[in-house]
Scaffold this motif. Sequence first.
Motif, mmCIF file in Angstrom:
data_model
loop_
_atom_site.group_PDB
_atom_site.id
_atom_site.type_symbol
_atom_site.label_atom_id
_atom_site.label_comp_id
_atom_site.label_asym_id
_atom_site.label_seq_id
_atom_site.Cartn_x
_atom_site.Cartn_y
_atom_site.Cartn_z
ATOM 1 N N ALA A 79 0.821 -1.217 0.000
ATOM 2 C CA ALA A 79 0.000 0.000 0.000
ATOM 3 C C ALA A 79 0.854 1.265 0.000
ATOM 4 O O ALA A 79 0.334 2.368 -0.162
ATOM 5 N N ASP A 80 2.165 1.100 0.180
ATOM 6 C CA ASP A 80 3.091 2.227 0.164
ATOM 7 C C ASP A 80 3.819 2.296 -1.177
ATOM 8 O O ASP A 80 3.790 1.336 -1.955
ATOM 9 N N TYR A 81 4.483 3.411 -1.422
ATOM 10 C CA TYR A 81 5.155 3.636 -2.704
ATOM 11 C C TYR A 81 6.652 3.843 -2.515
ATOM 12 O O TYR A 81 7.089 4.498 -1.573
ATOM 13 N N LEU A 82 7.407 3.297 -3.450
ATOM 14 C CA LEU A 82 8.861 3.459 -3.463
ATOM 15 C C LEU A 82 9.266 4.082 -4.793
ATOM 16 O O LEU A 82 9.227 3.433 -5.847
ATOM 17 N N ASN B 186 13.837 -6.549 -3.899
ATOM 18 C CA ASN B 186 12.927 -7.325 -3.054
ATOM 19 C C ASN B 186 12.046 -6.459 -2.174
ATOM 20 O O ASN B 186 11.476 -6.945 -1.191
ATOM 21 N N ALA B 187 11.916 -5.179 -2.515
ATOM 22 C CA ALA B 187 11.068 -4.285 -1.729
ATOM 23 C C ALA B 187 9.611 -4.721 -1.820
ATOM 24 O O ALA B 187 9.122 -5.126 -2.883
ATOM 25 N N ALA B 188 8.905 -4.619 -0.697
ATOM 26 C CA ALA B 188 7.495 -5.033 -0.657
ATOM 27 C C ALA B 188 6.558 -3.944 -1.144
ATOM 28 O O ALA B 188 5.384 -4.206 -1.431
ATOM 29 N N SER B 189 7.051 -2.717 -1.259
ATOM 30 C CA SER B 189 6.206 -1.600 -1.646
ATOM 31 C C SER B 189 5.945 -1.572 -3.145
ATOM 32 O O SER B 189 6.590 -2.279 -3.931
ATOM 33 N N THR B 190 4.988 -0.741 -3.550
ATOM 34 C CA THR B 190 4.692 -0.530 -4.964
ATOM 35 C C THR B 190 5.766 0.373 -5.564
ATOM 36 O O THR B 190 5.947 1.511 -5.117
ATOM 37 N N LYS B 191 6.474 -0.114 -6.567
ATOM 38 C CA LYS B 191 7.623 0.601 -7.113
ATOM 39 C C LYS B 191 7.200 1.594 -8.194
ATOM 40 O O LYS B 191 6.422 1.257 -9.082
#
Length: 449
Positions: A216-219, A234-239
């Motif tokens: 639900a967060d943004y990177l 491997n970030a879990a956020s939305t890229k």
Amino acid sequence: MNKLEEFPYQRILVLGLAKSGKAAAKLLHRSDKKVRVNDYKATPADPDVRELEQLGIEVVTGGHPLEVLDDIDLIVKNPGIPYHNPIVQEAESRSIPIITEIELASRLVKHDVIGITGSNGKTTTTTLIFQMLEESHCPAQIAGNIGNVATEVAQSMTPNETMVLELSSFQLLGIETFQPKVAVLLNIFEAHLDYHKTMDHYMGAKANIFKNQNEADYLVYNLEDPHVCRMVENAASTKVPFSTKQKVTHGAWCDESYVYFKKERIIAKQDIVLVGQHNLENILAAISAAKLGGATTEGIHQVLTTFSGVKHRLQFVKNIKDRSFYNDSKATNILATSKALSAFDKPTILLAGGLDRGNDFDDLAPYLTNVKAVVLFGETAPKLEKIAQSVGIETIEFVDNVKHATQKAYQLSEPNDVILLSPACASWDQYKTFEERGDMFVEAVHTLE
């Protein structure tokens, strides 16, 4: 004012006073915690010490006695104190958690946080995002490494305000639950290795900005930086990538004429006031984060047609007899100076030097093409002389400080020259801060005729 709620620690040591330590101590005290402050350099007569003691806060000065750790549940550490400091190592051996005041601030904010980090461009990008939100009538506050203590700002924020937070690697090492709604990772370049020791440790600290994010967060990240791309795999956020070289329909990008966010045309490149290819990357990152934070295209456009830079970061100072003076004192590493030099195609006189962190300056050589002279100061002057000689720069001068460097550069200059303070080094061998160094340059420019 906002107070810490559901904060599990009761007996807290604030290690290091300064602005952030003082603010953290006062916040913890107001939140009914038992607070002790320890500062090596402070004395009992210091106004900050006396102010805290009048509040009933215990302050230990003049050293780091191990007794200050007794009965402590948590340490709030000044970011500048390294982890190899004996008191910090003793705390780690006792399994006492160590955070920075950024973690405290994040627990106060009721709305979104936009966090920005990277080796270079943080202040410019943070300022752009904040102004884009402001111009779009999105309530926001700006804080962090940009100079505004995060805990002070967070205490007075309303529930609908976004915090736009510039973050250093030092600050990011000390987080537990910090989870920005939008994280921005601009670039990674070898920096602060005197503190971090290895690139892996430095990159790990930067990666903390998104470690607690979810889908639900943004990177927002730089698609053209190989270090960054490896870090975010491997970030879990939305890229949300940005790129100056390729079209990215799920991020920010540009072609020869325009800047876009996803499929929307935002602004013509010729209408952007801020100079430099590196600033185009900062602009794309800022557009992405601002859009995700609710900014309008109109608000973004207004900022980009008026914003010409932040103080000490490629700051235009003055034009004297057709010589243009730029203050880039915040360029404390080679990459920052390289990007500053790339912003100009005119003959340039470079003012550089400062704290010697043990690195060489070979990577600066390709960017010295337009440099006609260098004026050097500080510990690294001999190393910079070597690089200047290697690329054939014949005019190399040594001076005692930035004031004398400014005067010497003006003597060497001709009409149409750029005189650029971009030290490629930290300031601490001669100045307390890069701001002090830059202010000396600006003051010296204004004395010239």
